[in-house]
Design a protein around this motif. Structure first.
Motif: not given
Length: 533
Positions: A243-254, A267-273
């Motif tokens: 999702p970093v390519y859609a401009g978003y970040v996250f971390s399951e580890e933390w 890309i857009s988040f819609q494209t990522h989805r």
């Protein structure tokens, strides 16, 4: 200078061990060189003869047997069992920063009759001396663990603020951020290559992960992870899922949920989805490594009797080679019977020619598309209000699930609530992205539809003038499934794609248009899939 009771021994042999914590310190600083200089100066003062220097540039935590330099040093001592070497190192922290491995390394050195000497610490062979050494080793371990905890806490806080903290993904580099620390920015030409791969998979231009992999392997600037210039099988799935390519970040580890990042997405988040949905559903495409320019229909045409894809190959005659398509299903009535390449490809070109609409229909389609474009643009405000209402509804649903999760006691119920909350959070992010761009496009109507209309009005021209890649695109866009071919009658009921059905003589889009060619705004429900997804 020699300390009291120390003896100058010009015949004593020594080895030097130097270590920094990372390769970056090796490249950017002079840590290893400085340590070696200090150790050599110390050896000269003591009269030792330095035989070898063993450097390391790995982290101090963990097993010392994972350090190439230390492994080489121990092997050197083993290769010279009758020499009582002095092992010199700059600081006790360079020796080990883990109490357990520090004590184990002390035993390894003693077993080889090696004497340890440190510039900043004096080893003493006594219970008190060993106690002090153990205390210093435990202190070094504590500092290392505290530093690691502090680094992880800062990294977690950065991710919570929307910053990516791990290795920069391909297509990005780190630069100093005006908001403190570092942040991701695009790195060309890799950013454009990755964007093309992601959008191509989402749109169907690349119908499978294999096609994405071949596209990336053909790009000279894209880094390959195998010696033969190929990509590993897991590389493309990892690329598509980030999702970093859609401009978003996250971390399951933390335990950090998906959130908008501070960097610009490729890309857009819609494209990522859309990419994630395709990966979950699985995609099928007649893409094969052995599709060559000599047989462009291979993988796209199937046998009319058994529906098995036709294969193709060259057959050697008495004086020349001949190209044929064949069905190789042993249960088929036409198994092994050849179809001349000129015959089947000629029939296909005739089929494409028949799909070319008249100039009047092409002009009518262009007018209709433009009317729909204007109508959809005029609906932007209504779409904005609907999105705001949907976002508020989603937030209420999230709040309700959170309240239920707090009061729940069953672990399975809590896990189910958490999954639902995660999905609603993603849906909220998608709605917010749409809200930021309600009904606006990055390009004009002419920029978006000019090439599309050229394709719709004359696919045959693109087929006969295009290369193999263009021909594969024509196959994918012009037809919605495999083409069935009969040796006797030719192509049977080809399933043309929606745009070509829309331009047919019996198309519902043309109902209500006068003989004089009057253009009226069509029902938008009939254009779904043609003008918008």
């Amino acid at each position: 200078m020699l300390a009291e009771n120390e003896v100058f021994d010009p015949h004593k042999k020594a080895v030097i061990y130097c270590r920094v914590s990372s390769k970056k310190q090796t490249a950017d600083g002079s840590g290893l060189d400085t340590q070696e200089y200090r150790c050599r100066k110390y050896a000269a003062e003591k009269g030792y003869v330095v035989e070898e220097v063993f450097p390391d540039d790995v982290s101090g935590g963990g097993d010392f047997m994972n350090r190439p330099g230390m492994v080489s040093l121990l092997a050197y001592l083993d290769a010279n069992p009758f020499e009582n070497y002095v092992v010199i190192f700059d600081d006790l922290k360079r020796y080990a920063r883990d109490t357990e491995f520090h004590l184990a390394l002390r035993r390894e050195m003693a077993a080889r009759n090696a004497t340890r000497e440190c510039l900043n610490f004096r080893f003493e062979n006594s219970p008190e001396g060993e106690f002090v050494e153990t205390i210093f080793a435990a202190q070094a371990q504590l500092e290392r663990q505290q530093n690691r905890r502090q680094v992880l806490q800062k990294m977690k806080a950065r991710v919570e603020q929307g910053f990516w903290v791990k290795k920069a993904p391909i297509g990005y580099i780190y630069v100093k951020s005006p908001r403190g620390g570092k942040e991701l920015v695009w790195s060309e030409p890799l950013a454009s290559i990755v964007r093309e791969a992601l959008e191509g998979f989402a749109s169907g231009r690349f119908a499978s992960q294999t096609e994405v992999q071949r596209f990336l392997e053909r790009q000279p600037d894209y880094p390959k992870d195998m010696p033969n210039g190929k990509l590993r099988p897991q590389t493309v799935p990892r690329l598509l899922r980030k999702p970093v390519y859609a401009g978003y970040v996250f971390s399951e580890e933390w335990g950090i949920s998906l959130r908008e990042g501070k960097h610009d997405g490729l890309i857009s988040f819609q494209t990522h989805r859309r990419i994630m949905e395709k990966l979950e559903q699985g995609v099928y495409a007649p893409a094969r490594k052995d599709i060559r320019k000599e047989f462009p229909l291979r993988g796209a045409v199937s046998c009319a009797m058994c529906c098995s894809p036709l294969t193709a190959a060259w057959s050697k005659g008495k004086t020349a080679k001949h190209a044929y398509y064949r069905c190789y299903n042993r249960d088929c009535g036409v198994y092994g019977k050849s179809i001349r390449r000129d015959k089947i490809e000629g029939d296909f070109e005739a089929l494409l020619s028949s799909m070319q609409p008249s100039d009047k229909l092409g002009a009518m389609a262009a007018h209709m598309f433009r009317d729909c474009w204007k109508l959809l643009g005029g609906q932007a405000q209504g779409a904005t209000d609907a999105l705001k209402a949907k976002i508020m509804e989603t937030e209420d649903n999230i709040s309700g699930l959170v309240d239920r999760a707090v009061t729940a006691t069953n672990p399975r119920v809590i896990a189910a609530y958490e999954r639902n909350i995660g999905e609603l959070e993603k849906e909220k992010l998608l709605l917010m992205e749409k809200l930021r761009n309600p009904g606006r496009t990055k390009h004009t109507f002419d920029e978006l539809f000019e090439l599309a209309l050229k394709f719709l009005t004359n696919p045959y021209k693109l087929w006969v003038t295009g290369d193999l890649a263009m021909r594969k695109i024509v196959l994918r866009l012009a037809f919605s499934g495999h083409l069935q071919y009969c040796r006797d009658t030719g192509f049977l009921n080809p399933k043309t794609a929606l745009p070509f059905r829309a331009l047919g003589a019996d198309s519902p889009l043309l109902e209500g248009h006068g003989a004089a060619g009057e253009i009226r705004t069509p029902d938008l429900s009939l254009t779904k899939g043609v003008l918008y997804p």
